[in-house]
Design an enzyme around this catalytic site. Structure first.
Site, PDB file in Angstrom:
ATOM      1  CB  SER A 139      -8.146  -2.015   4.812  1.00 35.00           C
ATOM      2  OG  SER A 139      -8.507  -3.264   4.331  1.00 35.00           O
ATOM      3  CD  GLU A 154      -5.300   0.248   2.639  1.00 41.15           C
ATOM      4  OE1 GLU A 154      -5.449  -0.816   3.245  1.00 41.15           O
ATOM      5  OE2 GLU A 154      -5.747   0.441   1.499  1.00 41.15           O
ATOM      6  NE  ARG A 175      -3.992  -2.035   0.524  1.00 40.75           N
ATOM      7  CZ  ARG A 175      -3.936  -3.336   0.237  1.00 40.75           C
ATOM      8  NH1 ARG A 175      -2.894  -3.829  -0.399  1.00 40.75           N
ATOM      9  NH2 ARG A 175      -4.938  -4.124   0.548  1.00 40.75           N
TER      10      ARG A 175
HETATM   11  N1  EPU Z   1      -9.771 -11.604  10.735  1.00 41.37           N
HETATM   12  C1  EPU Z   1     -10.240 -11.610  12.037  1.00 41.37           C
HETATM   13  N2  EPU Z   1     -11.490 -11.118  12.285  1.00 41.37           N
HETATM   14  C2  EPU Z   1     -12.283 -10.639  11.294  1.00 41.37           C
HETATM   15  C3  EPU Z   1     -11.799 -10.629   9.962  1.00 41.37           C
HETATM   16  C4  EPU Z   1     -10.523 -11.118   9.703  1.00 41.37           C
HETATM   17  O1  EPU Z   1      -9.559 -12.048  12.955  1.00 41.37           O
HETATM   18  O2  EPU Z   1     -13.397 -10.212  11.595  1.00 41.37           O
HETATM   19  C5  EPU Z   1      -8.426 -12.165  10.463  1.00 41.37           C
HETATM   20  C6  EPU Z   1      -8.544 -13.609  10.049  1.00 41.37           C
HETATM   21  O3  EPU Z   1      -7.482 -14.319  10.638  1.00 41.37           O
HETATM   22  C7  EPU Z   1      -8.338 -13.562   8.553  1.00 41.37           C
HETATM   23  C8  EPU Z   1      -7.372 -12.415   8.440  1.00 41.37           C
HETATM   24  O4  EPU Z   1      -7.808 -11.466   9.410  1.00 41.37           O
HETATM   25  O5  EPU Z   1      -7.779 -14.744   8.080  1.00 41.37           O
HETATM   26  C9  EPU Z   1      -7.313 -11.796   7.058  1.00 41.37           C
HETATM   27  O6  EPU Z   1      -8.611 -11.295   6.726  1.00 41.37           O
HETATM   28  P1  EPU Z   1      -8.969 -10.895   5.230  1.00 41.37           P
HETATM   29  O7  EPU Z   1      -8.698 -12.018   4.313  1.00 41.37           O
HETATM   30  O8  EPU Z   1     -10.338 -10.316   5.247  1.00 41.37           O
HETATM   31  O9  EPU Z   1      -7.883  -9.811   4.862  1.00 41.37           O
HETATM   32  P2  EPU Z   1      -7.258  -8.579   5.648  1.00 41.37           P
HETATM   33  O10 EPU Z   1      -5.836  -8.878   5.907  1.00 41.37           O
HETATM   34  O11 EPU Z   1      -8.084  -8.229   6.811  1.00 41.37           O
HETATM   35  C10 EPU Z   1      -6.416  -7.472   3.431  1.00 41.37           C
HETATM   36  C11 EPU Z   1      -6.493  -6.157   2.727  1.00 41.37           C
HETATM   37  C12 EPU Z   1      -7.843  -5.979   2.049  1.00 41.37           C
HETATM   38  C13 EPU Z   1      -8.031  -7.109   1.069  1.00 41.37           C
HETATM   39  C14 EPU Z   1      -7.921  -8.445   1.824  1.00 41.37           C
HETATM   40  C15 EPU Z   1      -7.951  -9.620   0.889  1.00 41.37           C
HETATM   41  C16 EPU Z   1      -5.032  -4.688   3.964  1.00 41.37           C
HETATM   42  C17 EPU Z   1      -4.927  -3.485   4.833  1.00 41.37           C
HETATM   43  N3  EPU Z   1      -6.265  -5.074   3.655  1.00 41.37           N
HETATM   44  O12 EPU Z   1      -7.351  -7.445   4.501  1.00 41.37           O
HETATM   45  O13 EPU Z   1      -7.787  -4.774   1.313  1.00 41.37           O
HETATM   46  O14 EPU Z   1      -9.278  -7.032   0.423  1.00 41.37           O
HETATM   47  O15 EPU Z   1      -6.653  -8.513   2.522  1.00 41.37           O
HETATM   48  O16 EPU Z   1      -6.768  -9.688   0.179  1.00 41.37           O
HETATM   49  O17 EPU Z   1      -4.013  -5.253   3.573  1.00 41.37           O
HETATM   50  C18 EPU Z   1      -8.260  -2.461   1.395  1.00 41.37           C
HETATM   51  O18 EPU Z   1      -7.042  -2.274   1.330  1.00 41.37           O
HETATM   52  O19 EPU Z   1      -9.072  -1.493   1.439  1.00 41.37           O
HETATM   53  C19 EPU Z   1      -8.765  -3.814   1.470  1.00 41.37           C
HETATM   54  C20 EPU Z   1     -10.048  -4.089   1.671  1.00 41.37           C
END
Ligand code: EPU
Length: 324
Positions: A225, A320, A155
């Site tokens: 995010s 972010e 990012r």
């Molecule tokens: N998780 C929790 N609780 C929740 C949701 C998630 O504990 O309520 C944990 C789980 O362990 C899950 C992990 O977070 O496995 C990862 O969750 P998710 O796959 O939803 O991804 P994220 O790391 O939370 C990132 C990006 C998103 C992108 C997703 C999918 C960043 C800051 N965010 O989120 O990007 O869609 O991965 O690749 O890196 C954005 O940047 O606006 C965005 C939405």
């Protein structure tokens, strides 16, 4: 003062909102407003205006795409900055091209996505960008940045750091593949698509997952995010894992990435509200505008979350979203 379009749905205003339909028109605007505070914005899907903007916001109304070159296996497509990113993804996927399908349904426009290096489901914009065309705010000259010159990180890019506020992205050139290049190892993606999907099937799978987890920006205001996922040094991670054996984690360069969503949830923030701002209950990494949130509501909520994650885990999480 003119209302600033932003996916957070915040009531913030700017002195001037200027749209350009050609690079010449952009140059004219740059000369006309020289000396004023100026910046380029997209759909406002990664921005938090902390108050009204006392200057000129420039927005691209240029939304064309063209093929700039191709081989038997690859095709280079130039997309103008004002094109909605998901419209570009839809177009390329419909042509059976590989590269952008995992970035389906991300809010925002092409120009901003190259500044922010948006990413999802194992792909980042930088993986497909070969060059970024810009105009310098200072003199209106064109400068084309190669992928390497953009200094891309998670990012992050040179346009958010050393060159912040100096260049306006006018178009982005992507190299897409005519032959299958599926990236399916994030989460349960492969379980949904199987091993040999079409780009369209990957797009559908990603869209379905995003719709389940993330708020629709035209229904509930948000900037996606709000925080980045922190990377902690391996020793600190080992100590944390001993204490929290179920902590999700991913090895990355320089340490271990821990989902900020998990840290925030552990601190009890899921669904919590401060004024009109709220921690989204299905994905606590996202802050939403639940009811006429002010920039101050969002900033205070974000600060309190950072503080509690720091106190509980000794981990610093950073936004972010770009504060303006
Ligand atoms: N998780 C929790 N609780 C929740 C949701 C998630 O504990 O309520 C944990 C789980 O362990 C899950 C992990 O977070 O496995 C990862 O969750 P998710 O796959 O939803 O991804 P994220 O790391 O939370 C990132 C990006 C998103 C992108 C997703 C999918 C960043 C800051 N965010 O989120 O990007 O869609 O991965 O690749 O890196 C954005 O940047 O606006 C965005 C939405």
């Amino acid at each position: 003062m003119v209302k600033i379009p932003n996916t957070f749905g915040m009531d913030v205003r700017t002195k001037v909102w200027a749209e350009y339909h050609s690079v010449d028109e952009l140059r004219t605007l740059l000369s006309r407003y020289r000396g004023e505070q100026m910046m380029a914005v997209g759909a406002g899907s990664n921005l938090l205006f902390t108050g009204d903007y006392d200057g000129v916001l420039l927005h691209s109304a240029m939304r064309d795409t063209q093929v700039v070159s191709q081989t038997d296996t690859t095709i280079d497509i130039e997309a103008q900055a004002g094109l909605v990113m998901d419209d570009l993804v839809a177009q390329t996927v419909a042509q059976g091209l590989w590269g952008l399908e995992n970035l389906s349904y991300i809010p925002g426009e092409v120009g901003a996505s190259a500044v922010q290096n948006v990413g999802a489901y194992g792909v980042e914009a930088k993986d497909v960008i070969i060059a970024v065309k810009t105009i310098a705010i200072a003199d209106g000259n064109e400068r084309v940045f190669s992928n390497a010159e953009c200094h891309y990180g998670y990012r992050d890019s040179i346009f958010k750091n050393q060159l912040k506020g100096q260049y306006i992205v006018t178009s982005v050139i992507y190299r897409l593949s005519k032959t299958p290049k599926p990236v399916l190892d994030y989460g349960h993606l492969r379980a949904v698509t199987g091993d040999t999907p079409t780009p369209q099937q990957v797009r559908e799978a990603v869209t379905t997952i995003r719709r389940q987890k993330l708020p629709e920006v035209n229904e509930i205001g948000s900037a996606g995010s709000f925080f980045k996922n922190p990377v902690v040094p391996t020793e600190q991670f080992q100590a944390l894992l001993a204490q929290y054996p179920t902590m999700p984690h991913f090895a990355v360069e320089g340490g271990v990435k821990i989902p900020a969503a998990w840290l925030i949830e552990q601190c009890g923030w899921k669904g919590k509200r401060l004024g009109g701002a709220q921690v989204y209950d299905k994905q606590p990494l996202v802050l939403v505008n639940a009811d006429q949130a002010t920039p101050q509501d969002v900033m205070t909520l974000a600060e309190q979350i950072c503080q509690s994650v720091k106190t509980r885990f000794n981990i610093t999480i950073n936004p972010e979203v770009n504060y303006i």
